[in-house]
Design an enzyme around this catalytic site. Structure first.
Site, PDB file in Angstrom:
ATOM      1  N   HIS A  59       0.798  -1.227   0.000  1.00 35.22           N
ATOM      2  CA  HIS A  59       0.000   0.000   0.000  1.00 35.22           C
ATOM      3  C   HIS A  59       0.826   1.271   0.000  1.00 35.22           C
ATOM      4  CE1 HIS A  59       0.734  -0.555   4.342  1.00 35.22           C
ATOM      5  NE2 HIS A  59       0.693   0.765   4.382  1.00 35.22           N
TER       6      HIS A  59
HETATM    7  C1  UD1 Z   1      -2.155   5.363   5.778  1.00 38.93           C
HETATM    8  C2  UD1 Z   1      -0.869   5.882   6.374  1.00 38.93           C
HETATM    9  C3  UD1 Z   1       0.246   4.838   6.225  1.00 38.93           C
HETATM   10  C4  UD1 Z   1      -0.190   3.511   6.802  1.00 38.93           C
HETATM   11  C5  UD1 Z   1      -1.523   3.084   6.191  1.00 38.93           C
HETATM   12  C6  UD1 Z   1      -1.973   1.848   6.889  1.00 38.93           C
HETATM   13  C7  UD1 Z   1      -0.525   8.315   6.225  1.00 38.93           C
HETATM   14  C8  UD1 Z   1       0.202   9.391   5.534  1.00 38.93           C
HETATM   15  N1  UD1 Z   1      -0.416   7.087   5.690  1.00 38.93           N
HETATM   16  O1  UD1 Z   1      -1.954   5.207   4.385  1.00 38.93           O
HETATM   17  O2  UD1 Z   1       1.396   5.276   6.923  1.00 38.93           O
HETATM   18  O3  UD1 Z   1       0.795   2.562   6.538  1.00 38.93           O
HETATM   19  O4  UD1 Z   1      -2.495   4.111   6.390  1.00 38.93           O
HETATM   20  O5  UD1 Z   1      -2.951   1.161   6.234  1.00 38.93           O
HETATM   21  O6  UD1 Z   1      -1.184   8.544   7.208  1.00 38.93           O
HETATM   22  N2  UD1 Z   1      -9.433   4.525   1.758  1.00 38.93           N
HETATM   23  C9  UD1 Z   1     -10.664   3.935   1.724  1.00 38.93           C
HETATM   24  N3  UD1 Z   1     -11.202   3.521   2.899  1.00 38.93           N
HETATM   25  C10 UD1 Z   1     -10.588   3.673   4.102  1.00 38.93           C
HETATM   26  C11 UD1 Z   1      -9.325   4.296   4.122  1.00 38.93           C
HETATM   27  C12 UD1 Z   1      -8.764   4.710   2.958  1.00 38.93           C
HETATM   28  O7  UD1 Z   1     -11.256   3.768   0.660  1.00 38.93           O
HETATM   29  O8  UD1 Z   1     -11.163   3.249   5.139  1.00 38.93           O
HETATM   30  C13 UD1 Z   1      -8.801   4.929   0.473  1.00 38.93           C
HETATM   31  C14 UD1 Z   1      -9.144   6.360   0.057  1.00 38.93           C
HETATM   32  O9  UD1 Z   1      -9.254   6.379  -1.320  1.00 38.93           O
HETATM   33  C15 UD1 Z   1      -7.900   7.119   0.471  1.00 38.93           C
HETATM   34  C16 UD1 Z   1      -6.792   6.107   0.286  1.00 38.93           C
HETATM   35  O10 UD1 Z   1      -7.378   4.848   0.619  1.00 38.93           O
HETATM   36  O11 UD1 Z   1      -7.704   8.272  -0.285  1.00 38.93           O
HETATM   37  C17 UD1 Z   1      -5.583   6.345   1.146  1.00 38.93           C
HETATM   38  O12 UD1 Z   1      -5.939   6.436   2.533  1.00 38.93           O
HETATM   39  P1  UD1 Z   1      -5.029   7.307   3.552  1.00 38.93           P
HETATM   40  O13 UD1 Z   1      -5.519   7.145   4.932  1.00 38.93           O
HETATM   41  O14 UD1 Z   1      -4.904   8.692   3.049  1.00 38.93           O
HETATM   42  O15 UD1 Z   1      -3.605   6.683   3.379  1.00 38.93           O
HETATM   43  P2  UD1 Z   1      -3.168   5.149   3.384  1.00 38.93           P
HETATM   44  O16 UD1 Z   1      -2.584   4.824   2.056  1.00 38.93           O
HETATM   45  O17 UD1 Z   1      -4.270   4.323   3.904  1.00 38.93           O
HETATM   46  N1  UDP Z   2      -3.403  -6.329   8.852  1.00 43.17           N
HETATM   47  C1  UDP Z   2      -4.675  -6.847   9.008  1.00 43.17           C
HETATM   48  N2  UDP Z   2      -5.382  -7.210   7.889  1.00 43.17           N
HETATM   49  C2  UDP Z   2      -4.863  -7.089   6.637  1.00 43.17           C
HETATM   50  C3  UDP Z   2      -3.569  -6.558   6.493  1.00 43.17           C
HETATM   51  C4  UDP Z   2      -2.868  -6.172   7.622  1.00 43.17           C
HETATM   52  O1  UDP Z   2      -5.168  -7.001  10.122  1.00 43.17           O
HETATM   53  O2  UDP Z   2      -5.549  -7.438   5.669  1.00 43.17           O
HETATM   54  C5  UDP Z   2      -2.674  -5.898  10.064  1.00 43.17           C
HETATM   55  C6  UDP Z   2      -1.298  -6.464  10.259  1.00 43.17           C
HETATM   56  O3  UDP Z   2      -1.338  -7.702  10.901  1.00 43.17           O
HETATM   57  C7  UDP Z   2      -0.645  -5.395  11.120  1.00 43.17           C
HETATM   58  C8  UDP Z   2      -1.271  -4.108  10.632  1.00 43.17           C
HETATM   59  O4  UDP Z   2      -2.451  -4.498   9.934  1.00 43.17           O
HETATM   60  O5  UDP Z   2      -1.009  -5.598  12.484  1.00 43.17           O
HETATM   61  C9  UDP Z   2      -0.350  -3.354   9.717  1.00 43.17           C
HETATM   62  O6  UDP Z   2      -1.051  -2.294   9.144  1.00 43.17           O
HETATM   63  P1  UDP Z   2      -0.689  -1.671   7.733  1.00 43.17           P
HETATM   64  O7  UDP Z   2       0.108  -2.629   6.923  1.00 43.17           O
HETATM   65  O8  UDP Z   2      -1.960  -1.154   7.166  1.00 43.17           O
HETATM   66  O9  UDP Z   2       0.162  -0.382   8.132  1.00 43.17           O
HETATM   67  P2  UDP Z   2       1.721  -0.149   8.416  1.00 43.17           P
HETATM   68  O10 UDP Z   2       2.145  -1.074   9.482  1.00 43.17           O
HETATM   69  O11 UDP Z   2       2.452  -0.327   7.130  1.00 43.17           O
HETATM   70  O12 UDP Z   2       1.772   1.291   8.814  1.00 43.17           O
END
Ligand code: UD1
Ligand code: UDP
Length: 419
Positions: free
Chosen positions: A228
């Site tokens: 992601h």
């Molecule tokens: C965010 C964090 C990242 C973390 C990740 C975990 C920041 C800058 N990034 O990235 O560090 O590793 O979360 O998963 O805070 N969206 C949905 N539904 C949701 C959430 C997001 O559809 O419930 C989609 C939206 O289109 C959104 C995109 O995902 O624009 C990105 O979501 P966002 O929270 O901005 O950043 P992540 O890539 O999720």
């Molecule tokens: N995780 C989860 N379901 C998924 C993918 C990840 O529960 O389908 C959990 C994973 O075990 C870990 C956390 O999400 O505990 C990590 O989150 P993510 O990869 O979104 O963010 P990051 O750690 O990169 O910030």
């Protein structure tokens, strides 16, 4: 008098971390003569889909948030600003002694900034005060400032009062940046507290049979993929290059891909659907799962933990997953050029493969041909990190309540000269 702590969650990886803190506070409150803690949970709403948020409240027994800010998605600036606006009102109304933020997401940065710029009214004639800021998972550095999380980490750490670290590299990074040593507390890893607490419960998950990875009682070898990071998925060429390498691997072993919503959106917009079979939506009855990557929706914590524990290999760009595979002893190939968690390379199973297809295939081949690597748990990844955090916060709050130090000029540079 009770010590009031507001903990913040916003995005998926925050839930596992704050769950451990909630548990430790609950355990503390059961102790006879315990100093009372008034704990509030605020959910910013950065993540809001059921499978990016609600699932974790059920799986992790997290208490329902006291407040939900509902900020949703947006550009970095918009999202950060909306959290700041909402969280300022929370602080002014609630006047906590301590705000606890975890990790490195936009909600972490936004609430940290608000905390250190808000004067809360003192009660019963006490002077106004600025709440203390606790940052859990402080000091991690990828040294790549194009990563949004790196900016969030650096800024949050620079203004935090209590910096709770997970590994020794983080202590060194913070000292190098001039953070006074007395603010740095090496406590271990709250994400691992939660993993150890839920490991046996995760075995009850039926995900392996749901995904037909068990046949006639036999577990088939499979890989898990999570991706992601914007650097990997937002650029079509980079994403396609990674997928070409992985689809070659999927001819030999199923690759299960619980797909993050950012990534799903990119697959649709960049027309990359041919690399995948969508297990839940369009799998034909006799589909050959062996020639494409299997998309599944984001999984709940227990399902994902069960799936990870028994995988032959995990391919990821997630920070948390690198740590979890270290403890599970499952080979982890990180599809990034760097990691802010070097202890997972040294003590765990993690290797960096970057995004070069040849390197990715070579690393996967090496893992599949080799025996499971020997691992050792990193120092203090023992399930007790949150307990240490709560103890430190209590001791510090009793000896240095925030209204006593509200007018001090306690900056990193002031202090570093005296260390
Ligand atoms: C965010 C964090 C990242 C973390 C990740 C975990 C920041 C800058 N990034 O990235 O560090 O590793 O979360 O998963 O805070 N969206 C949905 N539904 C949701 C959430 C997001 O559809 O419930 C989609 C939206 O289109 C959104 C995109 O995902 O624009 C990105 O979501 P966002 O929270 O901005 O950043 P992540 O890539 O999720
Ligand atoms: N995780 C989860 N379901 C998924 C993918 C990840 O529960 O389908 C959990 C994973 O075990 C870990 C956390 O999400 O505990 C990590 O989150 P993510 O990869 O979104 O963010 P990051 O750690 O990169 O910030």
């Amino acid at each position: 008098m009770a010590i009031k702590i507001v903990s913040v969650v916003g995005a998926r990886p925050n839930f596992m971390k704050v769950a451990a803190v909630c548990e430790a506070i609950k355990a503390h409150s059961r102790l006879p003569m315990a100093i009372p803690i008034d704990h509030m949970l605020v959910h910013t709403g950065q993540h809001y889909d059921t499978n990016m948020s609600d699932f974790f409240f059920n799986d992790l027994d997290l208490p329902k948030p006291n407040l939900f800010l509902g900020v949703g998605s947006g550009s970095h600036s918009l999202q950060t600003a909306k959290v700041m606006e909402g969280f300022e009102n929370v602080l002014l109304a609630e006047r906590p002694d301590i705000v606890l933020v975890v990790g490195d997401v936009n909600s972490t940065l936004a609430c940290a900034l608000v905390t250190k710029k808000t004067w809360c009214t003192g009660v019963k004639g006490a002077p106004p005060f600025i709440p203390k800021l606790a940052h859990v998972e402080a000091g991690l550095r990828s040294f790549d400032r194009t990563m949004p999380e790196e900016v969030n980490r650096i800024v949050t750490d620079s203004i935090a009062d209590y910096l709770f670290t997970t590994e020794e590299s983080a202590n060194r990074n913070l000292e190098r940046e001039g953070i006074p040593r007395d603010k740095i507390h090496f406590v271990g890893n709250v994400m691992i507290d939660t993993l150890l607490r839920h490991r046996s419960k995760a075995l009850e998950s039926t995900i392996l049979s749901d995904l037909r990875l068990i046949e006639n009682g036999q577990l088939k070898p499979y890989a898990i993929l999570t991706l992601h990071r914007p650097a990997n998925v937002d650029d079509r060429r980079t994403f396609a290059k990674i997928l070409e390498a992985l689809v070659a691997v999927s001819r030999h072993m199923p690759i299960i891909f619980p797909v993050h919503p950012r990534t799903l959106k990119q697959i649709q917009e960049a027309d990359l659907g041919d690399f995948f079979v969508d297990h839940f939506l369009d799998a034909p009855v006799h589909c050959d799962f062996g020639v494409r990557i299997r998309l599944v929706p984001p999984l709940g914590y227990l399902d994902f933990l069960n799936l990870t524990s028994q995988a032959r290999v995990v391919l990821t760009d997630s920070g948390g997953v690198q740590e979890e595979t270290t403890i599970l002893g499952v080979p982890c190939i990180t599809l990034r050029e760097n990691t802010e968690r070097p202890v997972t390379l040294k003590s765990g199973t993690n290797v960096l493969a970057g995004v070069d297809p040849n390197k990715i295939i070579a690393e996967i081949t090496r893992v599949l041909e080799g025996a499971r690597p020997a691992t050792e748990a990193p120092k203090l990844w023992d399930g007790q990190a949150a307990k240490r955090i709560v103890q430190i916060l209590l001791t510090e709050s009793v000896s240095k309540p925030c209204w006593d130090v509200a007018h001090s000029t306690d900056t990193a540079t002031d202090k570093v000269q005296t260390v």
